[in-house]
Enzyme design. Structure first.
Site, PDB file in Angstrom:
ATOM      1  CG  LEU A 107      -1.881  -1.373   1.420  1.00  0.00           C
ATOM      2  CD1 LEU A 107      -2.729  -0.895   2.589  1.00  0.00           C
ATOM      3  CD2 LEU A 107      -3.035  -0.762   0.199  1.00  0.00           C
ATOM      4  CG  ASP A 108       0.634   4.118  -3.078  1.00  0.00           C
ATOM      5  OD1 ASP A 108       1.484   3.160  -3.515  1.00  0.00           O
ATOM      6  OD2 ASP A 108      -0.116   4.486  -3.880  1.00  0.00           O
ATOM      7  CB  ILE A 109       3.862   6.611   1.971  1.00  0.00           C
ATOM      8  CG1 ILE A 109       4.135   6.997   3.355  1.00  0.00           C
ATOM      9  CG2 ILE A 109       3.803   7.794   0.968  1.00  0.00           C
ATOM     10  CD1 ILE A 109       5.505   7.779   3.575  1.00  0.00           C
TER      11      ILE A 109
END
Length: 277
Positions: A107-109
């Site tokens: 998952l992206d930051i």
């Protein structure tokens, strides 16, 4: 069957040399009897192992459900940001019989939600393989509100799939058909979507920090592939912007809304079976 020194070493009791000392000091029992031989063969499914009279839960693989928070990255190490592994208790920061913990997808930051950490490489490969087309559902907050006509247009475009332009060094791609569900006035006609939106809102708004504003979930999007920044890029292609993103479901497994942001727990046997379907 596995050697007892290997098992105890992989369960956080130090090196095999350290385990040999535990055995010599009569601190380890198997089925109520002291074991002295470091090569003793254990049946991890049936044998009961105790160290200092405390039973050790023997595991080959570990499966953890995390409600990932923003500002942490899905990596083992990062020079600038905290990682999801930094959030784990020390008891989980060792090698297991099945190997090291890894993220089942990333998952992206700035993306929250359901993240599975596991040692089960075979299951990870199965679920992430492009041939599997495992569904992943996201709760999405959009910059621009949509009219009913625009919602219908979005629904048609997502259902057919469409071209998504390149982003930086990432090539453009033909997005496969996806399913989008908007909040509707007649939600009683779509109880499953309404229930998942409610769970997404509950977990999104659970944080009590004064700096965190209530999150508005505009829709749920289910995709069957995993391109770079895919959800954000798909909405950008339609002229909108994702301002909030949370994964709420992976395969048949839903995020437990009782897990706070940054929190985690081990999966139940039933949940592991759901994930494996």
């Amino acid at each position: 069957m596995e050697r007892i020194d290997k098992i105890l070493s992989h369960h956080g009791f130090g090196s095999r040399k350290d385990v040999k000392k535990l055995l010599r000091d009569e601190r380890v029992t198997v089925n109520g009897k002291f074991v002295y031989d470091s090569g003793f063969q254990l049946d991890i499914e049936n044998d009961v192992v105790c160290v200092d009279d405390e039973e050790i839960r023997l595991q080959h693989d570990v499966y953890i459900m995390m409600n990932k928070c923003q500002d942490v990255v899905c990596a083992n190490k990062d020079g600038e940001h905290q990682t999801v592994f930094d959030l784990l208790d020390e008891s989980l920061k060792h090698k297991f019989l099945g190997g090291d913990l890894h993220c089942m997808g990333r998952l992206d930051i700035d993306t929250e939600g359901l993240l599975i950490l596991t040692t089960d490489g075979k299951l990870t490969h199965k679920l992430l393989s492009p041939k599997t087309h495992a569904p992943k559902t996201y709760a999405v907050g959009l910059r621009d509100s949509l009219t009913e006509e625009e919602k219908q247009n979005y629904t048609e475009k997502f259902s057919k799939g469409f071209w998504v332009d390149r982003e930086q060094n990432e090539a453009g791609f033909d997005a496969q058909p996806a399913e989008i569900q908007f909040t509707m006035s007649n939600e009683e006609n779509n109880k499953s979507a309404a229930r998942m939106r409610q769970k997404a809102n509950e977990t999104a708004n659970r944080e009590s920090e004064s700096s965190r504003q209530d999150v508005v979930i505009d829709c749920l999007l289910t995709i069957y592939e995993g391109k770079f920044h895919q959800v954000k890029r798909m909405f950008a292609q339609l002229g909108n912007e994702v301002v909030y993103l949370k994964r709420v479901k992976m395969g048949q497994l839903e995020l437990d809304p009782a897990i706070p942001l940054g929190g985690y727990r081990e999966l139940t046997k039933e949940e592991i079976e759901l994930l494996s379907k």
